[in-house]
Motif scaffolding. Structure first.
Motif, PDB file in Angstrom:
ATOM      1  N   GLY A   1       0.542  -1.263   0.101  1.00  0.00           N
ATOM      2  CA  GLY A   1       0.046   0.130   0.038  1.00  0.00           C
ATOM      3  C   GLY A   1       0.882   1.248  -0.138  1.00  0.00           C
ATOM      4  O   GLY A   1       2.015   1.537   0.235  1.00  0.00           O
ATOM      5  N   THR A   2       0.085   2.488  -0.379  1.00  0.00           N
ATOM      6  CA  THR A   2       0.877   3.589  -0.148  1.00  0.00           C
ATOM      7  C   THR A   2       0.946   4.037   1.210  1.00  0.00           C
ATOM      8  O   THR A   2       0.087   3.600   2.086  1.00  0.00           O
ATOM      9  N   PRO A   3       1.922   5.011   1.663  1.00  0.00           N
ATOM     10  CA  PRO A   3       1.688   5.437   2.971  1.00  0.00           C
ATOM     11  C   PRO A   3       0.326   5.822   3.576  1.00  0.00           C
ATOM     12  O   PRO A   3       0.029   5.629   4.481  1.00  0.00           O
ATOM     13  N   GLU A   4      -0.337   6.520   2.583  1.00  0.00           N
ATOM     14  CA  GLU A   4      -1.819   7.117   3.176  1.00  0.00           C
ATOM     15  C   GLU A   4      -2.819   5.971   3.461  1.00  0.00           C
ATOM     16  O   GLU A   4      -3.520   5.975   4.394  1.00  0.00           O
ATOM     17  N   GLN A   5      -2.726   4.758   2.596  1.00  0.00           N
ATOM     18  CA  GLN A   5      -3.419   3.646   2.773  1.00  0.00           C
ATOM     19  C   GLN A   5      -2.897   2.857   3.972  1.00  0.00           C
ATOM     20  O   GLN A   5      -3.836   2.415   4.899  1.00  0.00           O
ATOM     21  N   ILE A   6      -1.832   2.880   4.369  1.00  0.00           N
ATOM     22  CA  ILE A   6      -1.119   2.119   5.376  1.00  0.00           C
ATOM     23  C   ILE A   6      -1.570   2.984   6.797  1.00  0.00           C
ATOM     24  O   ILE A   6      -1.961   2.349   7.824  1.00  0.00           O
ATOM     25  N   ILE A   7      -1.573   4.414   6.570  1.00  0.00           N
ATOM     26  CA  ILE A   7      -1.987   5.210   7.828  1.00  0.00           C
ATOM     27  C   ILE A   7      -3.341   5.103   8.098  1.00  0.00           C
ATOM     28  O   ILE A   7      -4.078   5.029   9.157  1.00  0.00           O
TER      29      ILE A   7
ATOM     30  N   ALA B   1       9.324   0.384   9.444  1.00  0.00           N
ATOM     31  CA  ALA B   1       9.984   0.879   8.277  1.00  0.00           C
ATOM     32  C   ALA B   1       9.479   2.149   7.359  1.00  0.00           C
ATOM     33  O   ALA B   1      10.112   3.088   7.142  1.00  0.00           O
ATOM     34  N   LEU B   2       8.074   2.111   7.533  1.00  0.00           N
ATOM     35  CA  LEU B   2       7.490   3.439   6.805  1.00  0.00           C
ATOM     36  C   LEU B   2       7.532   4.732   8.155  1.00  0.00           C
ATOM     37  O   LEU B   2       7.810   5.582   7.560  1.00  0.00           O
ATOM     38  N   ALA B   3       7.332   4.176   9.184  1.00  0.00           N
ATOM     39  CA  ALA B   3       7.429   5.333  10.080  1.00  0.00           C
ATOM     40  C   ALA B   3       8.823   5.905  10.374  1.00  0.00           C
ATOM     41  O   ALA B   3       8.964   7.276  10.591  1.00  0.00           O
ATOM     42  N   GLU B   4       9.859   4.947  10.257  1.00  0.00           N
ATOM     43  CA  GLU B   4      11.214   5.471  10.091  1.00  0.00           C
ATOM     44  C   GLU B   4      11.402   6.668   8.906  1.00  0.00           C
ATOM     45  O   GLU B   4      12.146   7.614   9.011  1.00  0.00           O
ATOM     46  N   LYS B   5      10.691   6.293   7.570  1.00  0.00           N
ATOM     47  CA  LYS B   5      11.021   7.104   6.563  1.00  0.00           C
ATOM     48  C   LYS B   5      10.485   8.346   6.748  1.00  0.00           C
ATOM     49  O   LYS B   5      10.790   9.421   6.422  1.00  0.00           O
ATOM     50  N   LEU B   6       9.186   8.380   7.590  1.00  0.00           N
ATOM     51  CA  LEU B   6       8.488   9.599   7.569  1.00  0.00           C
ATOM     52  C   LEU B   6       8.760  10.492   8.953  1.00  0.00           C
ATOM     53  O   LEU B   6       7.883  11.158   9.305  1.00  0.00           O
ATOM     54  N   GLY B   7       9.625   9.772   9.698  1.00  0.00           N
ATOM     55  CA  GLY B   7      10.074  10.626  11.120  1.00  0.00           C
ATOM     56  C   GLY B   7       9.021  10.342  12.007  1.00  0.00           C
ATOM     57  O   GLY B   7       8.926  11.311  13.116  1.00  0.00           O
ATOM     58  N   GLY B   8       8.354   9.363  12.044  1.00  0.00           N
ATOM     59  CA  GLY B   8       7.135   8.798  13.141  1.00  0.00           C
ATOM     60  C   GLY B   8       7.485   7.767  13.878  1.00  0.00           C
ATOM     61  O   GLY B   8       6.496   7.229  14.581  1.00  0.00           O
TER      62      GLY B   8
ATOM     63  N   GLU C   1      -0.561  13.457  20.125  1.00  0.00           N
ATOM     64  CA  GLU C   1      -1.951  14.111  19.413  1.00  0.00           C
ATOM     65  C   GLU C   1      -1.902  13.907  18.168  1.00  0.00           C
ATOM     66  O   GLU C   1      -0.618  14.059  17.500  1.00  0.00           O
ATOM     67  N   GLY C   2      -2.748  13.435  17.369  1.00  0.00           N
ATOM     68  CA  GLY C   2      -2.746  13.405  15.999  1.00  0.00           C
ATOM     69  C   GLY C   2      -2.435  12.152  15.583  1.00  0.00           C
ATOM     70  O   GLY C   2      -2.605  11.542  14.461  1.00  0.00           O
ATOM     71  N   GLY C   3      -2.357  11.116  16.761  1.00  0.00           N
ATOM     72  CA  GLY C   3      -2.188   9.700  16.572  1.00  0.00           C
ATOM     73  C   GLY C   3      -1.212   9.357  15.874  1.00  0.00           C
ATOM     74  O   GLY C   3      -0.038   9.805  15.828  1.00  0.00           O
ATOM     75  N   PHE C   4      -1.318   8.461  14.795  1.00  0.00           N
ATOM     76  CA  PHE C   4      -0.381   7.952  14.197  1.00  0.00           C
ATOM     77  C   PHE C   4      -0.019   8.634  12.921  1.00  0.00           C
ATOM     78  O   PHE C   4       0.027   8.324  11.859  1.00  0.00           O
ATOM     79  N   THR C   5       0.547   9.972  13.378  1.00  0.00           N
ATOM     80  CA  THR C   5       0.931  11.012  12.382  1.00  0.00           C
ATOM     81  C   THR C   5       2.694  10.967  12.065  1.00  0.00           C
ATOM     82  O   THR C   5       3.434  11.121  13.230  1.00  0.00           O
ATOM     83  N   PHE C   6       2.669  10.975  10.853  1.00  0.00           N
ATOM     84  CA  PHE C   6       4.202  10.887  10.511  1.00  0.00           C
ATOM     85  C   PHE C   6       4.671  12.572  10.099  1.00  0.00           C
ATOM     86  O   PHE C   6       5.690  12.568   9.688  1.00  0.00           O
TER      87      PHE C   6
END
Length: 522
Positions: free
Chosen positions: A398-404, A440-447, A517-522
């Motif tokens: 999936g895309t990052p948006e789909q995974i989030i 791995a995705l969180a790491e890429k997005l700084g989350g 705040e904002g939950g799982f926000t990268f």
């Protein structure tokens, strides 16, 4: 678990997780499904009830005791007197139609099989032919050795000749016998096909426009047995000729006919992509999808198996299911009362989420993950494993948006991580792969820090730590790798969460006590 056939490479979703792992999983699931098939479909049937097929004799004593001994029966069958032949043949048939423990081996030992086959060819006495066909049908319903005796005495070509009989009861009994023989396994099935059975079936359908329902049921059941079994699969150029008929039969209303037509298509689609495409080309997909909405589990199970097999194919084949409205139907089946239907619906979804991002978006748009979450929370362990695959495949493709979306919109993370406590190591490995993908995705997005907090608050870190003592080597290595990369002491997220000494007292970071705040926000 044995290795999947490399010749079936194209039957697996190539971009889910890891091609080999996905292939092994597909093989494993298919074997599990095959093991359960006997609960859903009879491969051999004995004719023991006069109500099942109308005897030309219109007799009412089908279950009446046979007064003759086996020796007397055989002597009568060997007589030159046609009346004695018929009396002996009918007595043999009644004995073989006994509901409990018919003496099949005893009758075979007395040599009645070749006599029955001789009677099959006596076109001057159709009633004698019918009794012989009925007796042989019941012998062929037995063990493989008993069926082999019928085959080795060359019954198959004579039964196929009888498919064209003007006597509809005799033609139907021939269909029944051939269904029992074909249902014995790949070798017996191929003998039936090699003797031009499919020509006989298609000619019979062309000749008989108004086939009685019992005859049609037996005919479709025979077709399904001709499509069944692997190693080897049936010769596809022959089976392909049945597909337009089977597709057309999906438009009927009889439960048994629909079920057996769906079973036949499920066997054909459980194979290479070119065979899946041949089924798609008949226009069967919209009708298979529609049948997912029936109230009959006998139809839902094979229709779902067929649809599930189709979405293991190419993106275009998967798109055919989506375009036919398959996703809303699958979403409803994830709520079904029968666990095996929930499991296969989740398995089907997992193969769609192993596809491309447009297909994953279609799954999200159909709100399927709301049901996947419920399966993760409350499903039986087999359904949970398939639901976990649906999530993990999304985290892979999936895309990052789909995974989030999985985390923020559908709140998948908690029930997903809870499966790290599962008893089945295969389920744990699926979840660990998904969790690793998320990090791995969180790491890429700084989350990374946010995700660490969420996993820890949900009890995920404790579960990961416990898995480092797991008896399965792959499990503990995967768990260790996640902890080492994201929760280890030092420069990881865990160090940022450690309490700080301020004025001689420990002070905890305020973010530890609540989700960011904002939950799982990268």
């Amino acid at each position: 678990m044995s290795k999947a056939d490399p010749g079936r490479q194209n039957a697996y979703k190539s971009n889910s997780i890891n091609t080999n792992e996905s292939r092994l999983r597909r093989h494993e699931v298919t074997v599990e499904l095959r093991k359960s098939k006997k609960e859903d479909q009879m491969f051999k049937r004995r004719n023991i009830n006069e109500d099942d097929i109308t005897s030309p004799l219109k007799e009412s004593n089908g279950q009446s005791p046979v007064q003759m001994t086996v020796d007397e029966i055989v002597a009568a069958m060997q007589s030159a007197d046609p009346e004695r032949q018929f009396t002996g043949m009918q007595a043999a048939r009644k004995m073989l139609s006994r509901e409990r423990n018919p003496p099949i081996d005893l009758m075979i030992g007395h040599g009645i099989v070749p006599i029955c086959i001789r009677f099959l060819q006596n076109f001057e006495h159709p009633l004698l032919q019918f009794e012989a066909a009925w007796a042989l049908t019941n012998i062929a319903s037995g063990t493989s050795d008993q069926t082999r005796c019928v085959i080795e005495n060359n019954a198959v070509p004579h039964f196929i000749a009888l498919l064209q009989s003007e006597n509809i009861n005799l033609a139907e009994q021939a269909v029944w016998a051939l269904g029992n023989i074909a249902g014995d396994g790949a070798a017996a099935r191929d003998i039936v096909i090699q003797n031009k059975c499919i020509d006989g079936i298609l000619n019979m359908i062309d000749l008989r426009k108004d086939i009685p329902i019992s005859f049609l049921r037996n005919n479709v059941w025979l077709m399904s047995n001709l499509c069944r079994n692997k190693n080897p699969s049936p010769p596809f150029e022959e089976i392909k000729r049945l597909l337009p008929v089977l597709s057309q039969l999906l438009c009927g209303t009889d439960i048994q006919v629909l079920a057996d037509a769906c079973w036949a298509l499920s066997y054909v689609t459980d194979d290479e992509n070119n065979k899946i495409q041949a089924v798609v080309d008949t226009g069967a997909v919209p009708r298979l999808v529609a049948l997912l909405g029936t109230d009959e589990p006998a139809i839902i199970v094979p229709a779902l198996r067929s649809v599930g097999n189709i979405v293991t194919g190419t993106d275009q084949q998967t798109d055919a299911v989506i375009a036919a409205g398959g996703l809303p139907k699958l979403g409803l089946l994830l709520q079904h009362s029968k666990n095996n239907i929930v499991k296969e619906a989740a398995w089907t979804i997992s193969n769609i989420t192993a596809g491309n991002q447009k297909q994953i978006q279609a799954v999200i748009d159909a709100d399927i993950f709301a049901q996947i979450r419920k399966v993760l929370e409350k499903g039986d362990f087999k359904s949970q494993k398939e639901a976990a695959w649906a999530v993990t495949n999304t985290t892979t493709s999936g895309t990052p948006e789909q995974i989030i979306d999985l985390i923020e919109k559908y709140h998948i993370l908690k029930p997903f991580c809870d499966l790290l406590d599962a008893k089945d190591p295969r389920t744990i490995k699926v979840v660990l792969t998904g969790v690793s993908n998320l990090f791995a995705l969180a790491e890429k997005l700084g989350g990374t820090e946010n995700l660490c907090l969420m996993v820890e608050e949900m009890g995920g870190l404790d579960k990961l730590e416990n898995l480092q003592q797991h008896e399965n080597e792959e499990v503990y290595k995967k768990a260790y790798a996640i902890i080492d990369a994201y929760f280890s002491n030092g420069d990881g997220a865990e160090a940022e969460l450690a309490p700080q000494e301020v004025n001689g007292a420990l002070e905890f970071n305020a973010t530890q006590t609540k989700t960011p705040e904002g939950g799982f926000t990268f």
